[in-house]
Design a protein around this motif. Structure first.
Motif, short mmCIF file in Angstrom:
data_model
loop_
_atom_site.label_atom_id
_atom_site.label_comp_id
_atom_site.label_asym_id
_atom_site.label_seq_id
_atom_site.Cartn_x
_atom_site.Cartn_y
_atom_site.Cartn_z
N GLN A 1 -20.48 -5.12 -69.95
CA GLN A 1 -21.01 -6.31 -69.29
C GLN A 1 -22.25 -6.84 -70.01
O GLN A 1 -22.54 -8.03 -69.95
N LEU A 2 -22.97 -5.94 -70.66
CA LEU A 2 -24.16 -6.37 -71.41
C LEU A 2 -23.79 -6.88 -72.79
O LEU A 2 -24.63 -6.95 -73.67
N ARG A 3 -22.51 -7.17 -73.00
CA ARG A 3 -22.03 -7.79 -74.24
C ARG A 3 -22.09 -6.87 -75.44
O ARG A 3 -22.25 -7.32 -76.56
N MET A 4 -22.01 -5.58 -75.23
CA MET A 4 -21.86 -4.70 -76.38
C MET A 4 -20.47 -4.97 -76.96
O MET A 4 -19.53 -5.21 -76.21
N PRO A 5 -20.31 -4.95 -78.30
CA PRO A 5 -19.00 -5.25 -78.87
C PRO A 5 -17.91 -4.37 -78.26
O PRO A 5 -18.11 -3.18 -78.08
N LYS A 6 -16.77 -5.00 -77.95
CA LYS A 6 -15.73 -4.27 -77.22
C LYS A 6 -15.17 -3.11 -78.01
O LYS A 6 -14.78 -2.09 -77.44
N VAL A 7 -15.13 -3.28 -79.34
CA VAL A 7 -14.62 -2.18 -80.17
C VAL A 7 -15.48 -0.94 -79.98
O VAL A 7 -14.98 0.18 -79.85
N MET A 8 -16.80 -1.15 -79.92
CA MET A 8 -17.71 -0.01 -79.74
C MET A 8 -17.48 0.64 -78.38
O MET A 8 -17.43 1.87 -78.28
N VAL A 9 -17.36 -0.19 -77.35
CA VAL A 9 -17.14 0.36 -76.01
C VAL A 9 -15.85 1.17 -75.99
O VAL A 9 -15.78 2.27 -75.44
N MET A 10 -14.83 0.64 -76.66
CA MET A 10 -13.54 1.32 -76.69
C MET A 10 -13.65 2.66 -77.43
O MET A 10 -13.10 3.67 -76.98
N ILE A 11 -14.36 2.66 -78.55
CA ILE A 11 -14.51 3.91 -79.30
C ILE A 11 -15.21 4.94 -78.43
O ILE A 11 -14.79 6.10 -78.34
N LEU A 12 -16.28 4.52 -77.75
CA LEU A 12 -17.01 5.44 -76.87
C LEU A 12 -16.09 5.96 -75.76
O LEU A 12 -16.11 7.14 -75.41
N SER A 13 -15.28 5.04 -75.23
CA SER A 13 -14.41 5.42 -74.13
C SER A 13 -13.37 6.44 -74.57
O SER A 13 -13.11 7.43 -73.89
N PHE A 14 -12.79 6.22 -75.75
CA PHE A 14 -11.82 7.20 -76.28
C PHE A 14 -12.50 8.52 -76.60
O PHE A 14 -11.92 9.58 -76.38
N MET A 15 -13.73 8.43 -77.09
CA MET A 15 -14.45 9.66 -77.38
C MET A 15 -14.61 10.47 -76.11
O MET A 15 -14.32 11.67 -76.08
N TYR A 16 -15.04 9.80 -75.05
CA TYR A 16 -15.27 10.49 -73.79
C TYR A 16 -13.97 11.09 -73.26
O TYR A 16 -13.93 12.21 -72.77
N ARG A 17 -12.87 10.33 -73.40
CA ARG A 17 -11.60 10.81 -72.86
C ARG A 17 -11.05 11.98 -73.68
O ARG A 17 -10.54 12.94 -73.13
N TYR A 18 -11.14 11.90 -75.00
CA TYR A 18 -10.41 12.87 -75.82
C TYR A 18 -11.25 14.01 -76.35
O TYR A 18 -10.70 14.97 -76.88
N ILE A 19 -12.58 13.93 -76.17
CA ILE A 19 -13.38 15.05 -76.66
C ILE A 19 -12.99 16.33 -75.92
O ILE A 19 -12.91 17.41 -76.49
N PHE A 20 -12.63 16.18 -74.62
CA PHE A 20 -12.27 17.36 -73.84
C PHE A 20 -10.91 17.89 -74.28
O PHE A 20 -10.70 19.10 -74.34
#
Lengths: 259, 254
Positions: free
Chosen positions: A146-165
């Motif tokens: 929502q704070l306009r961080m580039p969506k690609v970055m948000v997606m990378i972080l999201s996948f990191m969080y999901r798949y690190i486990f």
């Protein structure tokens, strides 16, 4: 298996936990900015910054010892980068030592910079720990988006969080399989085995990436990420945001006035 | 038109040249529940990936009579819901809600509609109240259910599931079978779990080495033991004596 090391304590219930993630992201970054811009000689200001953070930690019901322990993780990294500064910085000499053929001198201004780097890094990491321990990772991602961080970055972080486990579990399984077959032998052989494991892990992750992409495409993914936001600023966000920023500004300005 | 999927002369080879499907012809009627069985590496998953255009190759695949091509891809994917075998591949979002909402959002529904669909899909699979959970905190059985919900939220006309019961304990498996029975759309289930096939499907297709070997009612296929044995789906024949490691030396002892 229990995985809680990324956003542990983020499901506690406190005033700070309930704030909108955007409020917390903005205030955290304002805090880091002000801390970094404070002149190194104003130690009172640093004490006040710490007091501000400490009161937040108390308010958020986080165990102080846990926060402290986690914050120490940063120390080796900072030391590795900054430890040589006192030796190379020209200025008034504190002491001079002979190590074999070398003459090593330590200067006051060098020590000042070292202390400055350590304190600022530590305060910054402390504030980030408060942020990540009071905000669920998924909420944090929504806030950043929502704070306009580039969506690609948000997606990378999201996948990191999901798949690190998933990856950690895979590594643990591989390690168990290796150890069950009496892993040992010569050092070279051990290194080679570990190298193979890293390679296998990479290939598996790569293939998983392809399957995940398939699962996304199967549900209509066309390269554009869309999400629903359920974030809402409350009155508490306004009060907290203004209160925090005013405190911060007062501490920061007081150091300027002292100069 | 009472056929939901028609496959004509479909052949596919992997990038390394290995033939995965050769000349598959198949038609699936509306409302059918069909099992796709075959040994490991028979090409089951590869065939499923063709049904919504993730893989495309020679031959035609038609959904409701519409051939699969670039123009129809998005529409086809909203009609054909594909659930992958490993729920860790299917569930890629930080929370259950985001995952179940992924399809409907991509289809362009309004926020309220998306929320309604997520709630409905989770209710269908009996997972209400799991919206805020992270997938890595769920059990395999729960993950499988959520994975099905991520597809149901798009209200597909046909549900395709790859190995729904793998890695499940018997209780979770039978709960899942009951759940699948309650879903009324057309279903294709790829599996080598014959209990599941017997309990769920009226029609069965045997696939081996990329070819359709048999296509008949489940009952008739299940009672054709030589067929099942020939394609690795039943225990091998025991020739009077104990069939123990024929052609191998004795096992090391201590």
């Amino acid at each position: 298996m229990k995985h809680g090391f990324l956003d542990r304590y983020s499901d506690l219930d406190s005033f700070i936990h309930k704030l909108d993630p955007r409020t917390k992201v903005i205030t955290t970054f304002a805090f880091i900015l002000v801390v970094v811009l404070t002149p190194p000689t104003r130690w009172q200001a640093f004490a006040l910054y710490f007091a501000l953070l400490a009161s937040l930690i108390l308010l958020s019901k986080l165990p102080p010892l846990y926060v402290l322990k986690r914050s120490l993780v940063i120390v080796p990294f900072v030391l590795m980068i900054a430890i040589f500064i006192p030796f190379f910085r020209p200025g008034e000499v504190v002491g001079s030592y002979n190590i074999w053929l070398w003459e090593v001198t330590v200067t006051y201004s060098g020590l000042l910079i070292l202390w400055n780097v350590i304190v600022k890094a530590w305060l910054s990491i402390l504030s980030l720990i408060v942020l990540s321990s009071t905000t669920k990772f998924s909420e944090l991602l929504k806030g950043l988006e929502q704070l306009r961080m580039p969506k690609v970055m948000v997606m990378i972080l999201s996948f990191m969080y999901r798949y690190i486990f998933v990856l950690v579990a895979e590594v643990i399984r591989m390690k168990q399989a290796r150890d069950s077959r009496n892993f040992g032998g010569k050092r070279m052989w051990q290194l080679k085995t570990i190298g193979n494991m890293v390679g296998t892990l990479f290939l598996r992750s790569y293939e998983r990436g392809e399957r995940v992409y398939g699962a996304m495409v199967a549900r209509g993914f066309d390269g554009e990420t869309r999400t629903l936001s359920n974030l809402r600023f409350e009155r508490a966000d306004l009060y907290f945001g203004i209160g925090f920023l005013v405190c911060l500004a007062m501490i920061g300005l007081s150091t300027l006035l002292y100069l | 038109m009472d056929k939901i999927i028609e496959i004509e002369n479909l052949s596919y080879s992997y990038p390394d040249g290995k033939q995965a499907l050769s000349d598959v012809n198949l038609a699936i009627g509306i409302g059918e529940t069909m099992a796709l069985i075959g040994p490991n590496g028979a090409g089951k998953s590869t065939l499923l990936l063709h049904l919504n255009g993730i893989l495309r190759s020679d031959g035609t695949v038609k959904v409701f009579g519409v051939p699969l091509e670039d123009r129809s891809l998005k529409w086809v994917r909203s009609k054909v819901g594909l659930v992958f075998q490993d729920p860790d591949d299917q569930l890629f979002s930080p929370t259950v809600f985001d995952d179940v909402a992924f399809g409907p959002i991509n289809m362009g529904y309004s926020a309220d509609e998306v929320r309604g669909r997520v709630a409905q899909a989770l209710k269908w699979v009996g997972m209400e109240g799991y919206e805020g959970r992270s997938p890595h905190h769920l059990s395999v059985g729960e993950k499988k259910r959520i994975a099905i919900a991520t597809v149901l939220s798009m209200s597909p006309e046909i549900l395709i599931i790859d190995e729904p019961t793998s890695n499940l304990d018997p209780r979770a498996k039978w709960e899942l079978i009951e759940l699948l029975k309650r879903l009324e759309m057309t279903k294709i289930v790829a599996s080598h779990d014959l209990e599941l096939v017997k309990a769920l499907c009226e029609r069965t297709i045997v696939l081996d080495e990329g070819r359709v070997i048999a296509d008949d009612s489940t009952h008739r296929i299940m009672s054709n033991t030589p067929l099942l044995q020939a394609h690795g789906l039943a225990p091998p024949r025991i020739n009077g004596v104990q069939a123990q490691g024929s052609g191998q030396g004795p096992l090391p002892n201590g």
